[in-house]
Design an enzyme around this catalytic site. Structure first.
Site, PDB file in Angstrom:
ATOM      1  N   ARG A 138       1.131  -7.072  -0.948  1.00  0.00           N
ATOM      2  CA  ARG A 138      -0.164  -6.480  -0.652  1.00  0.00           C
ATOM      3  C   ARG A 138      -0.904  -6.089  -1.940  1.00  0.00           C
ATOM      4  NH1 ARG A 138       0.516  -3.028   5.019  1.00  0.00           N
ATOM      5  NH2 ARG A 138       0.653  -4.845   6.374  1.00  0.00           N
ATOM      6  N   SER A 139      -1.338  -4.836  -2.040  1.00  0.00           N
ATOM      7  CA  SER A 139      -2.202  -4.473  -3.170  1.00  0.00           C
ATOM      8  C   SER A 139      -1.480  -4.394  -4.505  1.00  0.00           C
ATOM      9  CB  SER A 139      -2.905  -3.144  -2.898  1.00  0.00           C
ATOM     10  OG  SER A 139      -3.958  -3.332  -1.983  1.00  0.00           O
ATOM     11  N   ALA A 140      -0.170  -4.508  -4.538  1.00  0.00           N
ATOM     12  CA  ALA A 140       0.494  -4.653  -5.830  1.00  0.00           C
ATOM     13  C   ALA A 140       0.002  -5.914  -6.536  1.00  0.00           C
ATOM     14  CB  ALA A 140       2.014  -4.679  -5.657  1.00  0.00           C
TER      15      ALA A 140
END
Length: 400
Positions: free
Chosen positions: A79-81
């Site tokens: 995801r936002s990593a």
């Protein structure tokens, strides 16, 4: 320590260097006390791997005792990593003289200047100060992934605050803002650029746009129960209530920012995994995430480093701080990276990296030489400061 073994009925595999055994202990407790189903963690120190552990099932919803276990090469969507890796692309292009951080975005992307955005600068895209966290019309998952509709939508969008005057997490729109900027500058999609300029030279199992022949390695993610723990997510009760209220309000920036793609995409869908959404759907092993961050601050196993010292300084320098208009808690951002702070505690004041909604995390800490990657298939509700990741960080801090 190497090989595999059962620690407190948790079958942990991998390696731990002497002095870092407490990281394994914390990893085991995540399974015993914090609802972990399948996960991996890797840590580098001064370019040398000191922790590389994995355990559990590859798929979060696999209740079969004979089902597929997490393997040495299992990868998951983070995801936002992904945003941290995407930010590094822009900083590398700046390092190479191809992007001026203080230039208007429209210098590279002329259509972007529509609707009053002539004075939106590249650094404002990276630091969530562009005023573009929401869209007037949410995109369907297919539109979000087609590489055309998303960039056109953000180019036409009017900012919801005057760019540069405040900050708020660009949860979904970051994908199209950064991805299209890179395409305009390089002529390559950001997924291809990462593959050719980052993943290949560093031998990383990281993809933005999963190749079909690697799909067999990727586990299924999904929600997990959130047992009450004494080491919660780093946010006090009052901010948690404020966040809940914001997310329950259909008109709030929080709800609209995370709802810029509607309906919410199935992150296990093959088409979604194959898309190149720079802020949302990178797929990685923990080892690759840690190795990537290790390479931002130094040589890894004698190989190339990504960032020159001046670029490391840029990565760790604060650009935005204070109450986040989307996350509704105080956040700190550098140029695309989250920085150590109350909402997302990392190792220390010099740390920079990015969490992924649900749990995953990657970061580097130049002062200590530490780089960490944590990947999980068990998605919890939080955006930052996941208790499992925080437990691992505390263990690393204690070890060093």
């Amino acid at each position: 320590m190497s090989g595999s073994g059962t620690a407190g009925a948790v079958d942990v595999r991998g390696t731990v260097a002497e002095g870092f055994e407490q990281v394994q202990d914390a990893f085991v407790r995540n399974f015993q006390q914090r609802g972990e189903r399948g996960a991996a963690v890797a840590v580098y120190r001064d370019g040398r791997k000191v922790v590389d552990l994995w355990s559990g099932t590859r798929d979060v919803d696999d209740d079969d005792p004979q089902g597929a276990l997490w393997a040495v090469d299992t990868a998951q969507i983070v995801r936002s990593a992904s945003k941290g890796v995407a930010a590094a692309v822009v900083l590398l292009l700046h390092q190479r003289g191809q992007i001026d951080l203080d230039a208007p975005v429209s210098t590279y992307w002329p259509e972007f200047k529509a609707a009053g955005k002539e004075r939106v600068f590249v650094r404002q895209l990276l630091s969530h100060r562009a005023g573009l966290p929401v869209l007037d019309r949410p995109l369907t998952p297919a539109e979000a992934a087609d590489g055309v509709t998303g960039p056109a939508a953000v180019a036409a969008q009017r900012p919801v605050w005057e760019p540069g005057t405040d900050h708020g997490y660009h949860a979904q729109t970051y994908s199209w803002l950064i991805g299209e900027l890179v395409r305009r500058v390089t002529g390559r999609t950001i997924g291809r650029w990462i593959a050719e300029e980052v993943a290949r030279p560093l031998a990383l199992d990281f993809w933005l746009g999963l190749p079909a022949d690697e799909a067999y390695r990727v586990g299924r993610i999904g929600p997990v129960d959130e047992p009450a723990t004494a080491d919660g997510g780093g946010l006090t009760l009052r901010p948690k209530r404020a966040v809940a209220e914001a997310y329950n309000d259909p008109a709030s920036l929080s709800r609209r920012a995370f709802g810029a793609i509607a309906p919410f995409p199935d992150h296990n869908d093959a088409a979604f995994r194959a898309a190149e959404l720079a802020g949302a759907n990178g797929i990685s092993t923990a080892r690759a995430l840690a190795r990537f961050y290790a390479a931002t601050i130094g040589e890894v196993d004698g190989g190339p480093r990504l960032f020159a010292p001046a670029t490391v300084t840029l990565a760790r320098t604060e650009e935005s701080a204070g109450q986040d208009r989307v996350l509704v808690v105080p956040t700190r951002f550098g140029l695309g990276f989250m920085l150590h702070g109350p909402a997302s505690p990392l190792l220390g004041p010099t740390s920079f990296g990015h969490p992924g909604r649900g749990g995953s995390l990657g970061f580097a800490d130049p002062e200590s030489g530490i780089a960490l990657g944590y990947v999980t298939n068990g998605m919890r509700k939080g955006v930052t400061a996941d208790p499992r990741a925080q437990a691992l960080i505390r263990a690393v801090r204690s070890a060093i």
